[in-house]
Design a protein around this motif. Structure first.
Motif, PDB file in Angstrom:
ATOM      1  N   THR A   1       0.837  -1.196   0.000  1.00  0.00           N
ATOM      2  CA  THR A   1       0.000   0.000   0.000  1.00  0.00           C
ATOM      3  C   THR A   1       0.873   1.247   0.000  1.00  0.00           C
ATOM      4  O   THR A   1       2.015   1.221   0.426  1.00  0.00           O
ATOM      5  CB  THR A   1      -0.935   0.046   1.234  1.00  0.00           C
ATOM      6  OG1 THR A   1      -0.132  -0.005   2.415  1.00  0.00           O
ATOM      7  CG2 THR A   1      -1.927  -1.089   1.233  1.00  0.00           C
ATOM      8  N   GLY A   2       0.285   2.336  -0.493  1.00  0.00           N
ATOM      9  CA  GLY A   2       1.011   3.587  -0.552  1.00  0.00           C
ATOM     10  C   GLY A   2       0.057   4.754  -0.711  1.00  0.00           C
ATOM     11  O   GLY A   2      -1.161   4.595  -0.629  1.00  0.00           O
ATOM     12  N   GLU A   3       0.651   5.922  -0.943  1.00  0.00           N
ATOM     13  CA  GLU A   3      -0.131   7.146  -1.101  1.00  0.00           C
ATOM     14  C   GLU A   3       0.459   7.970  -2.229  1.00  0.00           C
ATOM     15  O   GLU A   3       1.660   7.934  -2.482  1.00  0.00           O
ATOM     16  CB  GLU A   3      -0.076   7.977   0.186  1.00  0.00           C
ATOM     17  CG  GLU A   3      -0.680   7.291   1.377  1.00  0.00           C
ATOM     18  CD  GLU A   3      -0.493   8.092   2.658  1.00  0.00           C
ATOM     19  OE1 GLU A   3       0.376   8.979   2.697  1.00  0.00           O
ATOM     20  OE2 GLU A   3      -1.223   7.820   3.604  1.00  0.00           O
ATOM     21  N   PHE A   4      -0.412   8.737  -2.907  1.00  0.00           N
ATOM     22  CA  PHE A   4       0.069   9.682  -3.900  1.00  0.00           C
ATOM     23  C   PHE A   4       0.749  10.846  -3.204  1.00  0.00           C
ATOM     24  O   PHE A   4       0.342  11.239  -2.113  1.00  0.00           O
ATOM     25  CB  PHE A   4      -1.097  10.266  -4.711  1.00  0.00           C
ATOM     26  CG  PHE A   4      -1.706   9.309  -5.692  1.00  0.00           C
ATOM     27  CD1 PHE A   4      -0.964   8.774  -6.731  1.00  0.00           C
ATOM     28  CD2 PHE A   4      -3.045   8.972  -5.592  1.00  0.00           C
ATOM     29  CE1 PHE A   4      -1.539   7.904  -7.636  1.00  0.00           C
ATOM     30  CE2 PHE A   4      -3.630   8.113  -6.503  1.00  0.00           C
ATOM     31  CZ  PHE A   4      -2.871   7.573  -7.528  1.00  0.00           C
ATOM     32  N   ASN A   5       1.743  11.438  -3.866  1.00  0.00           N
ATOM     33  CA  ASN A   5       2.268  12.697  -3.363  1.00  0.00           C
ATOM     34  C   ASN A   5       1.248  13.791  -3.721  1.00  0.00           C
ATOM     35  O   ASN A   5       0.231  13.520  -4.361  1.00  0.00           O
ATOM     36  CB  ASN A   5       3.667  12.995  -3.915  1.00  0.00           C
ATOM     37  CG  ASN A   5       3.689  13.248  -5.408  1.00  0.00           C
ATOM     38  OD1 ASN A   5       2.754  12.939  -6.133  1.00  0.00           O
ATOM     39  ND2 ASN A   5       4.790  13.796  -5.873  1.00  0.00           N
ATOM     40  N   LYS A   6       1.508  15.021  -3.299  1.00  0.00           N
ATOM     41  CA  LYS A   6       0.520  16.091  -3.426  1.00  0.00           C
ATOM     42  C   LYS A   6       0.063  16.327  -4.861  1.00  0.00           C
ATOM     43  O   LYS A   6      -1.128  16.485  -5.117  1.00  0.00           O
ATOM     44  CB  LYS A   6       1.077  17.387  -2.833  1.00  0.00           C
ATOM     45  CG  LYS A   6       0.062  18.489  -2.744  1.00  0.00           C
ATOM     46  CD  LYS A   6       0.604  19.689  -2.010  1.00  0.00           C
ATOM     47  CE  LYS A   6      -0.462  20.764  -1.896  1.00  0.00           C
ATOM     48  NZ  LYS A   6       0.025  21.908  -1.147  1.00  0.00           N
ATOM     49  N   ASP A   7       0.976  16.323  -5.814  1.00  0.00           N
ATOM     50  CA  ASP A   7       0.578  16.586  -7.205  1.00  0.00           C
ATOM     51  C   ASP A   7       0.337  15.311  -8.016  1.00  0.00           C
ATOM     52  O   ASP A   7       0.200  15.356  -9.229  1.00  0.00           O
ATOM     53  CB  ASP A   7       1.582  17.491  -7.897  1.00  0.00           C
ATOM     54  CG  ASP A   7       2.973  16.872  -7.980  1.00  0.00           C
ATOM     55  OD1 ASP A   7       3.171  15.747  -7.486  1.00  0.00           O
ATOM     56  OD2 ASP A   7       3.863  17.526  -8.540  1.00  0.00           O
ATOM     57  N   GLN A   8       0.260  14.188  -7.360  1.00  0.00           N
ATOM     58  CA  GLN A   8      -0.031  12.884  -7.947  1.00  0.00           C
ATOM     59  C   GLN A   8       0.907  12.530  -9.094  1.00  0.00           C
ATOM     60  O   GLN A   8       0.483  11.997 -10.111  1.00  0.00           O
ATOM     61  CB  GLN A   8      -1.497  12.806  -8.390  1.00  0.00           C
ATOM     62  CG  GLN A   8      -2.452  12.818  -7.230  1.00  0.00           C
ATOM     63  CD  GLN A   8      -3.887  12.581  -7.639  1.00  0.00           C
ATOM     64  OE1 GLN A   8      -4.333  13.063  -8.666  1.00  0.00           O
ATOM     65  NE2 GLN A   8      -4.607  11.832  -6.834  1.00  0.00           N
ATOM     66  N   THR A   9       2.178  12.781  -8.899  1.00  0.00           N
ATOM     67  CA  THR A   9       3.179  12.385  -9.878  1.00  0.00           C
ATOM     68  C   THR A   9       4.029  11.230  -9.368  1.00  0.00           C
ATOM     69  O   THR A   9       4.845  10.697 -10.111  1.00  0.00           O
ATOM     70  CB  THR A   9       4.105  13.563 -10.238  1.00  0.00           C
ATOM     71  OG1 THR A   9       4.741  14.025  -9.036  1.00  0.00           O
ATOM     72  CG2 THR A   9       3.325  14.699 -10.892  1.00  0.00           C
ATOM     73  N   GLN A  10       3.811  10.854  -8.094  1.00  0.00           N
ATOM     74  CA  GLN A  10       4.554   9.753  -7.500  1.00  0.00           C
ATOM     75  C   GLN A  10       3.672   8.994  -6.518  1.00  0.00           C
ATOM     76  O   GLN A  10       2.749   9.561  -5.935  1.00  0.00           O
ATOM     77  CB  GLN A  10       5.777  10.254  -6.746  1.00  0.00           C
ATOM     78  CG  GLN A  10       6.821  10.901  -7.610  1.00  0.00           C
ATOM     79  CD  GLN A  10       8.007  11.362  -6.792  1.00  0.00           C
ATOM     80  OE1 GLN A  10       7.877  11.734  -5.639  1.00  0.00           O
ATOM     81  NE2 GLN A  10       9.181  11.326  -7.400  1.00  0.00           N
ATOM     82  N   ILE A  11       3.993   7.727  -6.352  1.00  0.00           N
ATOM     83  CA  ILE A  11       3.398   6.920  -5.286  1.00  0.00           C
ATOM     84  C   ILE A  11       4.506   6.661  -4.278  1.00  0.00           C
ATOM     85  O   ILE A  11       5.604   6.237  -4.649  1.00  0.00           O
ATOM     86  CB  ILE A  11       2.843   5.582  -5.798  1.00  0.00           C
ATOM     87  CG1 ILE A  11       1.690   5.814  -6.775  1.00  0.00           C
ATOM     88  CG2 ILE A  11       2.384   4.711  -4.629  1.00  0.00           C
ATOM     89  CD1 ILE A  11       1.173   4.544  -7.418  1.00  0.00           C
ATOM     90  N   ILE A  12       4.219   6.926  -3.024  1.00  0.00           N
ATOM     91  CA  ILE A  12       5.155   6.632  -1.946  1.00  0.00           C
ATOM     92  C   ILE A  12       4.625   5.378  -1.258  1.00  0.00           C
ATOM     93  O   ILE A  12       3.572   5.402  -0.621  1.00  0.00           O
ATOM     94  CB  ILE A  12       5.241   7.810  -0.959  1.00  0.00           C
ATOM     95  CG1 ILE A  12       5.694   9.066  -1.700  1.00  0.00           C
ATOM     96  CG2 ILE A  12       6.179   7.475   0.199  1.00  0.00           C
ATOM     97  CD1 ILE A  12       5.438  10.351  -0.962  1.00  0.00           C
ATOM     98  N   TRP A  13       5.316   4.276  -1.450  1.00  0.00           N
ATOM     99  CA  TRP A  13       4.884   3.011  -0.863  1.00  0.00           C
ATOM    100  C   TRP A  13       5.214   3.019   0.619  1.00  0.00           C
ATOM    101  O   TRP A  13       6.352   3.218   1.016  1.00  0.00           O
ATOM    102  CB  TRP A  13       5.548   1.834  -1.570  1.00  0.00           C
ATOM    103  CG  TRP A  13       5.153   1.780  -3.010  1.00  0.00           C
ATOM    104  CD1 TRP A  13       5.907   2.123  -4.082  1.00  0.00           C
ATOM    105  CD2 TRP A  13       3.880   1.393  -3.526  1.00  0.00           C
ATOM    106  NE1 TRP A  13       5.186   1.980  -5.239  1.00  0.00           N
ATOM    107  CE2 TRP A  13       3.938   1.522  -4.925  1.00  0.00           C
ATOM    108  CE3 TRP A  13       2.682   0.951  -2.944  1.00  0.00           C
ATOM    109  CZ2 TRP A  13       2.855   1.230  -5.755  1.00  0.00           C
ATOM    110  CZ3 TRP A  13       1.606   0.662  -3.774  1.00  0.00           C
ATOM    111  CH2 TRP A  13       1.695   0.791  -5.155  1.00  0.00           C
ATOM    112  N   THR A  14       4.179   2.839   1.451  1.00  0.00           N
ATOM    113  CA  THR A  14       4.350   2.931   2.894  1.00  0.00           C
ATOM    114  C   THR A  14       4.370   1.571   3.575  1.00  0.00           C
ATOM    115  O   THR A  14       4.962   1.423   4.627  1.00  0.00           O
ATOM    116  CB  THR A  14       3.231   3.791   3.519  1.00  0.00           C
ATOM    117  OG1 THR A  14       1.968   3.267   3.118  1.00  0.00           O
ATOM    118  CG2 THR A  14       3.356   5.233   3.060  1.00  0.00           C
TER     119      THR A  14
END
Length: 151
Positions: free
Chosen positions: A86-99
């Motif tokens: 699972t992860g989250e988009f960064n603010k401008d949705q150009t990356q996924i940060i896998w948490t």
């Protein structure tokens, strides 16, 4: 003292600190109650064939800023996936940060990955396109996977 080893350790600590700060910032944004740059039109389920060379089908589920990635073989498509992260988009949705990485050693979803979108019908992660399940391409991919698994 070996300066090469010290420099590597320092860089690793800086990278880990930056990742922790980025994850903390995303959590605070998510708790704020606003969309925080979230594009709800991306919400949905997306698929890719032969993901990571480890599974027959990859599934990406987007809900707001939260992303979950599942990998399936023919044995488990309607049950527990073989690999989940699972992860989250960064603010401008150009990356996924896998948490949270899955327990499976084949999991390659760690760190941060670049993404791009195309008319809300696909999401590309590092150049690999996941197609929306209800698109023509998504339906064809799922039908082919089901047929393959029915053999």
């Amino acid at each position: 003292m070996n300066t090469t080893r010290t420099a590597r350790a320092t860089r690793a600590k800086i990278a880990a600190t930056a990742a922790a700060l980025a994850a903390g910032a995303l959590m605070l944004t998510a708790c704020g109650g606003s969309s925080g740059g979230s594009d709800s039109s991306l919400d949905g389920t997306y698929y890719i064939k032969d993901v990571n060379g480890t599974s027959e089908l990859g599934q990406l589920v987007v809900k707001g800023n939260t992303v979950s990635h599942h990998e399936y073989t023919c044995d488990g498509v309607y049950e527990e996936p073989d690999v989940t992260s699972t992860g989250e988009f960064n603010k401008d949705q150009t990356q996924i940060i896998w948490t949270v990485a899955g327990d499976d050693s084949r999991n390659e979803r760690t760190g941060t990955e670049s993404i791009s979108t195309s008319d809300n019908t696909s999401i590309s992660i590092n150049g690999n396109a996941y197609v929306r399940d209800n698109s023509d391409a998504g339906k064809a991919l799922l039908d082919a996977f089901k047929a393959k698994c029915a053999k």
